[in-house]
Design an enzyme around this catalytic site. Structure first.
Site, PDB file in Angstrom:
ATOM      1  N   ASP A  11       0.863  -1.195   0.000  1.00  0.00           N
ATOM      2  CA  ASP A  11       0.000   0.000   0.000  1.00  0.00           C
ATOM      3  C   ASP A  11       0.891   1.233   0.000  1.00  0.00           C
ATOM      4  O   ASP A  11       2.095   1.162   0.268  1.00  0.00           O
ATOM      5  CB  ASP A  11      -0.911   0.016   1.248  1.00  0.00           C
ATOM      6  CG  ASP A  11      -1.845   1.231   1.265  1.00  0.00           C
ATOM      7  OD1 ASP A  11      -2.416   1.573   0.214  1.00  0.00           O
ATOM      8  OD2 ASP A  11      -1.990   1.869   2.328  1.00  0.00           O
ATOM      9  N   SER A  12       0.278   2.385  -0.288  1.00  0.00           N
ATOM     10  CA  SER A  12       1.006   3.643  -0.227  1.00  0.00           C
ATOM     11  C   SER A  12       1.436   3.955   1.209  1.00  0.00           C
ATOM     12  O   SER A  12       2.271   4.822   1.427  1.00  0.00           O
ATOM     13  CB  SER A  12       0.103   4.776  -0.713  1.00  0.00           C
ATOM     14  OG  SER A  12      -1.022   4.877   0.146  1.00  0.00           O
ATOM     15  N   CYS A  22      -4.440  -1.442  -1.983  1.00  0.00           N
ATOM     16  CA  CYS A  22      -4.602  -0.006  -2.212  1.00  0.00           C
ATOM     17  C   CYS A  22      -5.542   0.153  -3.409  1.00  0.00           C
ATOM     18  O   CYS A  22      -5.239  -0.347  -4.508  1.00  0.00           O
ATOM     19  CB  CYS A  22      -3.228   0.581  -2.523  1.00  0.00           C
ATOM     20  SG  CYS A  22      -3.232   2.319  -2.992  1.00  0.00           S
ATOM     21  N   GLU A  30      -1.957   8.654   8.339  1.00  0.00           N
ATOM     22  CA  GLU A  30      -0.512   8.341   8.306  1.00  0.00           C
ATOM     23  C   GLU A  30       0.208   8.954   9.502  1.00  0.00           C
ATOM     24  O   GLU A  30       1.212   8.439   9.964  1.00  0.00           O
ATOM     25  CB  GLU A  30       0.123   8.857   7.008  1.00  0.00           C
ATOM     26  CG  GLU A  30      -0.224   8.050   5.770  1.00  0.00           C
ATOM     27  CD  GLU A  30       0.422   6.663   5.723  1.00  0.00           C
ATOM     28  OE1 GLU A  30       1.604   6.552   6.069  1.00  0.00           O
ATOM     29  OE2 GLU A  30      -0.279   5.709   5.355  1.00  0.00           O
ATOM     30  N   CYS A  52     -11.130   3.356   0.148  1.00  0.00           N
ATOM     31  CA  CYS A  52      -9.685   3.511   0.308  1.00  0.00           C
ATOM     32  C   CYS A  52      -9.343   2.667   1.525  1.00  0.00           C
ATOM     33  O   CYS A  52     -10.070   2.699   2.527  1.00  0.00           O
ATOM     34  CB  CYS A  52      -9.353   4.985   0.550  1.00  0.00           C
ATOM     35  SG  CYS A  52      -7.671   5.292   1.151  1.00  0.00           S
ATOM     36  N   HIS A  78      -7.277   2.967   3.750  1.00  0.00           N
ATOM     37  CA  HIS A  78      -7.011   3.717   4.983  1.00  0.00           C
ATOM     38  C   HIS A  78      -8.318   3.975   5.772  1.00  0.00           C
ATOM     39  O   HIS A  78      -8.279   4.139   6.986  1.00  0.00           O
ATOM     40  CB  HIS A  78      -6.400   5.097   4.672  1.00  0.00           C
ATOM     41  CG  HIS A  78      -4.938   5.072   4.357  1.00  0.00           C
ATOM     42  ND1 HIS A  78      -4.438   4.620   3.163  1.00  0.00           N
ATOM     43  CD2 HIS A  78      -3.864   5.483   5.090  1.00  0.00           C
ATOM     44  CE1 HIS A  78      -3.118   4.744   3.164  1.00  0.00           C
ATOM     45  NE2 HIS A  78      -2.736   5.262   4.319  1.00  0.00           N
TER      46      HIS A  78
HETATM   47  N1  DGL Z   1      -4.820   3.273   0.787  1.00  0.00           N
HETATM   48  C1  DGL Z   1      -4.966   3.761  -0.503  1.00  0.00           C
HETATM   49  C2  DGL Z   1      -6.205   3.410  -1.244  1.00  0.00           C
HETATM   50  O1  DGL Z   1      -6.810   2.402  -0.921  1.00  0.00           O
HETATM   51  C3  DGL Z   1      -4.210   4.939  -0.997  1.00  0.00           C
HETATM   52  C4  DGL Z   1      -4.369   6.202  -0.310  1.00  0.00           C
HETATM   53  C5  DGL Z   1      -3.411   7.232  -0.833  1.00  0.00           C
HETATM   54  O2  DGL Z   1      -2.214   7.026  -0.722  1.00  0.00           O
HETATM   55  O3  DGL Z   1      -3.898   8.246  -1.331  1.00  0.00           O
HETATM   56  O4  DGL Z   1      -6.603   4.083  -2.138  1.00  0.00           O
END
Ligand code: DGL
Length: 268
Positions: free
Chosen positions: A8-9, A71, A149, A181, A183
């Site tokens: 993931d990012s 992600c 984050e 997302c 997150h």
């Molecule tokens: N967790 C990510 C997603 O599912 C990426 C969030 C990001 O880095 O903008 O899209």
């Protein structure tokens, strides 16, 4: 046992890793968080595709039997190229708009995702597969990933920003909200505070891990006799903070696994 890469990012994919450790605790995992470059959702499609491909190549070079792109943004922008370039099972994640449309009683569904996901061809194509009797209120969650984050999933600042993003969804009367997302499942508490208990929240981690299990079963990797495997946390920013966020955010008991955290060097 299989070695599974989860990428993931940043810390968002921990919501998927958590579910994977619940359903498939015996396997070994490398969790790669590209936190030095988060958020991806506000970057260009080309950048996201390039970086995601390089990181998945790196995971494959470490011997991963399968990779979960945990992600939505990287899946939307890069999964096709990654599958073409790497010959192991690649499992992606996308906003659960189909299950949301099925579960909604009033056919009004909010979709909270990154700007890149909402603008992507893949998401638009997914929307077009659904009958148009369901109204989707799409909202980019700008700024939320940065707050998560920095360990502020439950902070007042997060609640305020979230309230702003959720307003159009609330005003439209949505009875279902897609967490588009990885997150965002970490915002459940704040979302419930703002929208109450009755709204249905859709996140796809369970379905993603079931898909991972199907793929792993097909690989027929050697079965070991241990109940719990290992987890290597790799961060492009700060490995100690990735580990402590994993301990805070995940419900899995990491003490059962052989855990290590390392910094990720330069990857090209
Ligand atoms: N967790 C990510 C997603 O599912 C990426 C969030 C990001 O880095 O903008 O899209």
């Amino acid at each position: 046992m299989a070695l599974i890469g989860v990428f993931d990012s940043g810390v968002g994919g921990l919501s998927i890793l958590d579910e994977a450790l619940r359903q498939l605790p015996q396997h070994h995992y490398i969790y790669l968080a590209d936190s030095a470059n988060a958020p991806y959702g506000e970057k260009t499609s080309e950048w996201i595709a390039d970086r995601s491909l390089n990181l998945c190549r790196y995971l494959a070079s470490k011997g991963c039997d399968a990779i979960v792109i945990a992600c939505n943004t990287a899946t939307a922008e890069a999964i096709k190229q990654i599958r073409e370039a790497i010959a192991i099972p690649i499992i992606g994640v996308e906003p659960g708009i189909k299950p949301a449309a099925m579960q909604s009683q009033n056919n009004i569904v909010g979709v909270l995702a990154t700007e890149a996901t909402l603008k992507s061809d893949k998401f638009i194509a997914l929307l077009n597969t659904l009958p148009n009797d369901c109204q989707f209120i799409k909202q980019a969650g700008a700024g939320l990933v940065q707050l998560i984050e920095s360990g502020q999933a439950d902070s007042v600042d997060t609640l305020e920003l979230l309230a702003k993003h959720l307003e159009p969804i609330q005003d439209a009367g949505a009875d279902t909200l897609v967490l588009g997302c990885t997150h965002y499942p970490f915002l459940r508490k704040s979302i419930r505070k703002l929208l109450g208990e009755s709204i249905t929240l859709i996140d796809t981690s369970d379905a993603v891990v079931r898909q991972l299990k199907r793929q792993i079963d097909l690989l027929k990797t050697e079965s070991g006799n241990k109940e719990f495997g290992s987890v290597l946390f790799l961060s492009s920013k700060n490995e100690a903070s990735l580990l402590s966020m994993a301990q805070d955010l995940m419900s899995a008991d990491l003490t059962s696994h052989a855990v290590e955290a390392r910094i990720l060097g330069e990857v090209r």
